[in-house]
Design a protein around this motif. Structure first.
Motif, PDB file in Angstrom:
ATOM      1  N   VAL A  82       0.828  -1.199   0.000  1.00  0.00           N
ATOM      2  CA  VAL A  82       0.000   0.000   0.000  1.00  0.00           C
ATOM      3  C   VAL A  82       0.869   1.258   0.000  1.00  0.00           C
ATOM      4  CG1 VAL A  82      -0.291   0.179   2.519  1.00  0.00           C
ATOM      5  CG2 VAL A  82      -2.016   1.138   0.996  1.00  0.00           C
ATOM      6  N   VAL A  83       1.978   1.248   0.745  1.00  0.00           N
ATOM      7  CA  VAL A  83       2.862   2.410   0.745  1.00  0.00           C
ATOM      8  C   VAL A  83       3.521   2.576  -0.623  1.00  0.00           C
ATOM      9  CG1 VAL A  83       4.874   3.490   1.821  1.00  0.00           C
ATOM     10  CG2 VAL A  83       3.279   2.153   3.218  1.00  0.00           C
ATOM     11  N   ASN A  84       3.913   1.469  -1.208  1.00  0.00           N
ATOM     12  CA  ASN A  84       4.523   1.520  -2.536  1.00  0.00           C
ATOM     13  C   ASN A  84       3.531   2.065  -3.567  1.00  0.00           C
ATOM     14  OD1 ASN A  84       6.917   0.855  -4.153  1.00  0.00           O
ATOM     15  ND2 ASN A  84       5.591  -0.633  -5.159  1.00  0.00           N
ATOM     16  N   ASN A  85       2.268   1.659  -3.441  1.00  0.00           N
ATOM     17  CA  ASN A  85       1.241   2.160  -4.354  1.00  0.00           C
ATOM     18  C   ASN A  85       1.044   3.671  -4.203  1.00  0.00           C
ATOM     19  OD1 ASN A  85       0.803  -0.414  -5.328  1.00  0.00           O
ATOM     20  ND2 ASN A  85      -0.955  -0.815  -3.995  1.00  0.00           N
ATOM     21  N   VAL A  86       1.064   4.134  -2.954  1.00  0.00           N
ATOM     22  CA  VAL A  86       0.908   5.570  -2.700  1.00  0.00           C
ATOM     23  C   VAL A  86       2.077   6.346  -3.310  1.00  0.00           C
ATOM     24  CG1 VAL A  86       0.853   7.350  -0.913  1.00  0.00           C
ATOM     25  CG2 VAL A  86      -0.448   5.247  -0.606  1.00  0.00           C
ATOM     26  N   ILE A  87       3.279   5.816  -3.143  1.00  0.00           N
ATOM     27  CA  ILE A  87       4.456   6.493  -3.676  1.00  0.00           C
ATOM     28  C   ILE A  87       4.445   6.487  -5.208  1.00  0.00           C
ATOM     29  CG2 ILE A  87       6.980   6.293  -3.884  1.00  0.00           C
ATOM     30  CD1 ILE A  87       6.965   5.352  -0.933  1.00  0.00           C
ATOM     31  N   SER A  88       3.948   5.411  -5.796  1.00  0.00           N
ATOM     32  CA  SER A  88       3.896   5.293  -7.254  1.00  0.00           C
ATOM     33  C   SER A  88       2.807   6.170  -7.869  1.00  0.00           C
ATOM     34  CB  SER A  88       3.655   3.829  -7.654  1.00  0.00           C
ATOM     35  OG  SER A  88       4.673   2.997  -7.158  1.00  0.00           O
ATOM     36  N   ASP A  89       1.691   6.321  -7.161  1.00  0.00           N
ATOM     37  CA  ASP A  89       0.560   7.093  -7.693  1.00  0.00           C
ATOM     38  C   ASP A  89      -0.092   7.882  -6.557  1.00  0.00           C
ATOM     39  OD1 ASP A  89      -1.476   8.133  -9.178  1.00  0.00           O
ATOM     40  OD2 ASP A  89      -2.463   6.221  -9.615  1.00  0.00           O
ATOM     41  N   PRO A  90       0.595   8.913  -6.041  1.00  0.00           N
ATOM     42  CA  PRO A  90       0.087   9.628  -4.863  1.00  0.00           C
ATOM     43  C   PRO A  90      -1.266  10.287  -5.071  1.00  0.00           C
ATOM     44  CG  PRO A  90       1.961  10.779  -5.858  1.00  0.00           C
ATOM     45  CD  PRO A  90       1.884   9.445  -6.506  1.00  0.00           C
ATOM     46  N   ASN A  91      -1.528  10.804  -6.276  1.00  0.00           N
ATOM     47  CA  ASN A  91      -2.798  11.500  -6.516  1.00  0.00           C
ATOM     48  C   ASN A  91      -4.001  10.592  -6.305  1.00  0.00           C
ATOM     49  OD1 ASN A  91      -1.586  13.966  -7.219  1.00  0.00           O
ATOM     50  ND2 ASN A  91      -1.233  13.271  -9.316  1.00  0.00           N
ATOM     51  N   LYS A  92      -3.847   9.329  -6.610  1.00  0.00           N
ATOM     52  CA  LYS A  92      -4.938   8.365  -6.452  1.00  0.00           C
ATOM     53  C   LYS A  92      -5.360   8.258  -4.996  1.00  0.00           C
ATOM     54  CE  LYS A  92      -6.016   3.458  -7.219  1.00  0.00           C
ATOM     55  NZ  LYS A  92      -5.496   2.156  -7.718  1.00  0.00           N
ATOM     56  N   TYR A  93      -4.436   8.509  -4.078  1.00  0.00           N
ATOM     57  CA  TYR A  93      -4.711   8.356  -2.646  1.00  0.00           C
ATOM     58  C   TYR A  93      -4.868   9.705  -1.937  1.00  0.00           C
ATOM     59  CZ  TYR A  93      -3.428   3.498  -3.458  1.00  0.00           C
ATOM     60  OH  TYR A  93      -3.380   2.212  -3.928  1.00  0.00           O
ATOM     61  N   GLY A  94      -4.971  10.775  -2.708  1.00  0.00           N
ATOM     62  CA  GLY A  94      -5.200  12.087  -2.105  1.00  0.00           C
ATOM     63  C   GLY A  94      -3.951  12.858  -1.745  1.00  0.00           C
ATOM     64  N   ARG A 145       0.078  20.010   4.746  1.00  0.00           N
ATOM     65  CA  ARG A 145       0.765  18.827   5.276  1.00  0.00           C
ATOM     66  C   ARG A 145       0.011  17.537   5.006  1.00  0.00           C
ATOM     67  NH1 ARG A 145       1.520  22.974   8.877  1.00  0.00           N
ATOM     68  NH2 ARG A 145      -0.155  22.433  10.312  1.00  0.00           N
ATOM     69  N   SER A 146      -1.282  17.639   4.828  1.00  0.00           N
ATOM     70  CA  SER A 146      -2.084  16.439   4.576  1.00  0.00           C
ATOM     71  C   SER A 146      -1.837  15.864   3.188  1.00  0.00           C
ATOM     72  CB  SER A 146      -3.576  16.748   4.742  1.00  0.00           C
ATOM     73  OG  SER A 146      -4.035  17.589   3.693  1.00  0.00           O
ATOM     74  N   LYS A 147      -1.168  16.609   2.318  1.00  0.00           N
ATOM     75  CA  LYS A 147      -0.932  16.160   0.944  1.00  0.00           C
ATOM     76  C   LYS A 147       0.462  15.564   0.741  1.00  0.00           C
ATOM     77  CE  LYS A 147      -4.955  17.618  -0.489  1.00  0.00           C
ATOM     78  NZ  LYS A 147      -6.010  16.641  -0.838  1.00  0.00           N
ATOM     79  N   TYR A 148       1.250  15.533   1.795  1.00  0.00           N
ATOM     80  CA  TYR A 148       2.614  15.009   1.697  1.00  0.00           C
ATOM     81  C   TYR A 148       2.702  13.635   2.351  1.00  0.00           C
ATOM     82  CZ  TYR A 148       5.067  19.057  -0.234  1.00  0.00           C
ATOM     83  OH  TYR A 148       5.540  20.024  -1.081  1.00  0.00           O
ATOM     84  N   VAL A 149       3.317  12.690   1.662  1.00  0.00           N
ATOM     85  CA  VAL A 149       3.506  11.353   2.221  1.00  0.00           C
ATOM     86  C   VAL A 149       4.565  11.394   3.317  1.00  0.00           C
ATOM     87  CG1 VAL A 149       4.269   8.988   1.724  1.00  0.00           C
ATOM     88  CG2 VAL A 149       2.798  10.212   0.096  1.00  0.00           C
ATOM     89  N   PHE A 150       5.599  12.222   3.141  1.00  0.00           N
ATOM     90  CA  PHE A 150       6.696  12.263   4.106  1.00  0.00           C
ATOM     91  C   PHE A 150       6.736  13.592   4.854  1.00  0.00           C
ATOM     92  CE2 PHE A 150       8.029   9.040   1.051  1.00  0.00           C
ATOM     93  CZ  PHE A 150       8.372   8.004   1.914  1.00  0.00           C
ATOM     94  N   TRP A 151       6.920  13.475   6.153  1.00  0.00           N
ATOM     95  CA  TRP A 151       7.023  14.657   6.999  1.00  0.00           C
ATOM     96  C   TRP A 151       8.442  15.227   6.952  1.00  0.00           C
ATOM     97  CZ3 TRP A 151       5.445  18.771   9.133  1.00  0.00           C
ATOM     98  CH2 TRP A 151       6.116  19.347  10.228  1.00  0.00           C
ATOM     99  N   ASP A 152       9.447  14.376   7.190  1.00  0.00           N
ATOM    100  CA  ASP A 152      10.841  14.809   7.082  1.00  0.00           C
ATOM    101  C   ASP A 152      11.584  13.809   6.202  1.00  0.00           C
ATOM    102  OD1 ASP A 152      11.278  12.613   8.723  1.00  0.00           O
ATOM    103  OD2 ASP A 152      11.814  13.778  10.493  1.00  0.00           O
ATOM    104  N   GLU A 153      12.902  13.824   6.254  1.00  0.00           N
ATOM    105  CA  GLU A 153      13.691  12.969   5.364  1.00  0.00           C
ATOM    106  C   GLU A 153      13.473  11.478   5.632  1.00  0.00           C
ATOM    107  OE1 GLU A 153      15.396  13.993   2.858  1.00  0.00           O
ATOM    108  OE2 GLU A 153      15.985  16.063   3.211  1.00  0.00           O
ATOM    109  N   TYR A 154      13.076  11.136   6.855  1.00  0.00           N
ATOM    110  CA  TYR A 154      12.948   9.736   7.266  1.00  0.00           C
ATOM    111  C   TYR A 154      11.509   9.258   7.416  1.00  0.00           C
ATOM    112  CZ  TYR A 154      17.883   9.467   8.877  1.00  0.00           C
ATOM    113  OH  TYR A 154      19.245   9.448   8.968  1.00  0.00           O
ATOM    114  N   HIS A 155      10.641  10.120   7.942  1.00  0.00           N
ATOM    115  CA  HIS A 155       9.396   9.659   8.557  1.00  0.00           C
ATOM    116  C   HIS A 155       8.142  10.079   7.799  1.00  0.00           C
ATOM    117  CE1 HIS A 155      12.478  10.261  11.766  1.00  0.00           C
ATOM    118  NE2 HIS A 155      12.144   9.010  11.994  1.00  0.00           N
ATOM    119  N   PRO A 156       7.127   9.203   7.784  1.00  0.00           N
ATOM    120  CA  PRO A 156       5.850   9.535   7.143  1.00  0.00           C
ATOM    121  C   PRO A 156       5.101  10.627   7.902  1.00  0.00           C
ATOM    122  CG  PRO A 156       6.077   7.155   7.482  1.00  0.00           C
ATOM    123  CD  PRO A 156       7.150   7.816   8.277  1.00  0.00           C
ATOM    124  N   SER A 157       4.212  11.288   7.185  1.00  0.00           N
ATOM    125  CA  SER A 157       3.330  12.282   7.789  1.00  0.00           C
ATOM    126  C   SER A 157       2.184  11.589   8.518  1.00  0.00           C
ATOM    127  CB  SER A 157       2.761  13.190   6.701  1.00  0.00           C
ATOM    128  OG  SER A 157       1.924  12.419   5.825  1.00  0.00           O
TER     129      SER A 157
END
Length: 368
Positions: free
Chosen positions: A276-288, A318-330
């Protein structure tokens, strides 16, 4: 008169006994992990370089001040626990922690920079490895046995839920860095065997300490975190790093199956949200989402800025970004991951709780 006094004393003793038994009926969580699950332990490790104690961490929780979480909001464990009706366990190193708090809320031992292996994250100076976290858990058990007795304590710990969420640092902050001896002492296969052998010993130790219902979180596509992308001239995901995550998940899933069949009364599960994370990274718009390759909190064009600092610039939404910082998800990404695991395992509310949590809740409406 004497009979009445004696009867009153017997009733008081019985009521007191019921109160003690009431403690061991409360189902709580014990969480072992790294920065993805840390809720404040590292801020009490004064020499640790892995810190989330500066703005803008925690901006979308409660009062918006840093609370020890390496994100703008909740962790995956927070969200899953909330869904199950479990209280959010406080950080073990919180000075206010006492036996009553443990009995009501459990404990979180997670530490930013920590790994399955003791040597992992050494350059952070201070962090709690999984073995160290288990050692602290053993100390917690001693406290609870003294408080409610051996039998009640045994039931309390066997009824509890356990989360073990480490592994990414063992690669990113150990095996894949030439400053660590593991990087030249092993190859991909032998390092994985070393990692799984160590994890197996640790999970068996937790079982001997009462852990019966336990979930190990798998790794996401860690080669796609902003820190890994920025190391590539093309800003692409690091394929080798992702393959290591997939190998970890395959081996970890098998280990959970084996331990569940070998250990008495063990219900050990593996939470794999890689796809699911890979899918979000591959097609972020699909998941908002609108951005899945760079951090919301960044230091302008200076990359990688390994941590979010007060001088950092925040993304507009911030709700539109998968990553908060260099390491961690939002927080938004963590909610997506947690929702996937909740659906996959059919998690439902555990027992009766009052829904109260001493931890800050997510703020109702993040602002840019």
């Amino acid at each position: 008169m004497k009979f009445t006094t004696l009867a009153a004393m017997m009733v008081a003793v019985a009521v007191f006994g019921l109160l003690i038994d009431g403690h061991d009926c409360k189902i709580v969580q014990f969480i072992f992990g790294d920065s993805l699950s840390d809720v404040g332990n590292n801020k009490y490790l004064s020499k640790s370089l892995a810190q989330a104690s500066l703005p803008w961490y925690g901006i979308d929780m409660g009062n918006g001040l840093p609370n020890g979480r390496f994100s703008n909001g909740r962790t995956v464990a927070d969200i899953i626990g909330d869904t199950m009706g479990l209280p959010r366990p406080p950080a073990f190193l919180d000075p206010s922690l006492n036996e009553d708090m443990i009995l009501e809320n459990g404990v979180n031992y997670a530490s930013g920079g920590g790994g399955i292996l003791n040597e992992t994250g050494g350059y952070f100076i201070q962090r709690l490895s999984l073995y160290k976290q288990i050692e602290l858990f053993q100390g917690t058990q001693t406290l609870i046995r003294s408080k409610i007795g051996e039998q009640a304590a045994e039931k309390f710990f066997q009824d509890a839920r356990y989360v073990v969420a480490l592994g990414s640092n063992d690669f990113i902050n150990n095996y894949l860095m030439p400053v660590y001896s593991d990087s030249w002492s092993y190859n991909d296969q032998t390092f994985m065997e070393y990692l799984m052998d160590t994890l197996e010993k640790q999970l068996k130790l937790l079982h001997s300490l009462g852990a019966r219902q336990l979930m190990v979180f798998g790794l996401g596509p860690m080669g796609c975190i902003p820190l890994q992308r920025v190391l590539s001239s093309s800003s692409a995901c690091q394929d080798r790093t992702n393959k290591l995550a997939l190998s970890f998940n395959k081996a970890g899933s098998k280990l959970m199956e084996d331990l569940s069949s070998q250990l008495p009364n063990a219900s050990y599960r593996f939470g794999d949200a890689y796809d699911v994370v890979n899918n979000v990274i591959s097609d972020p718009n699909k998941y908002g989402f609108s951005n899945a390759d760079s951090p919301c909190c960044s230091f302008g064009r200076i990359r990688p800025a390994l941590t979010c600092v007060p001088a950092s610039v925040l993304c507009k939404d911030r709700s539109k970004y998968v990553f908060w910082d260099e390491y961690h998800p939002s927080d938004s990404a963590n909610e997506l991951i947690a929702t996937e695991l909740i659906k996959k395992f059919g998690f439902s509310r555990v027992g009766e709780t009052d829904g109260h949590s001493p931890a800050p809740a997510i703020a109702p409406s993040p602002e840019g």
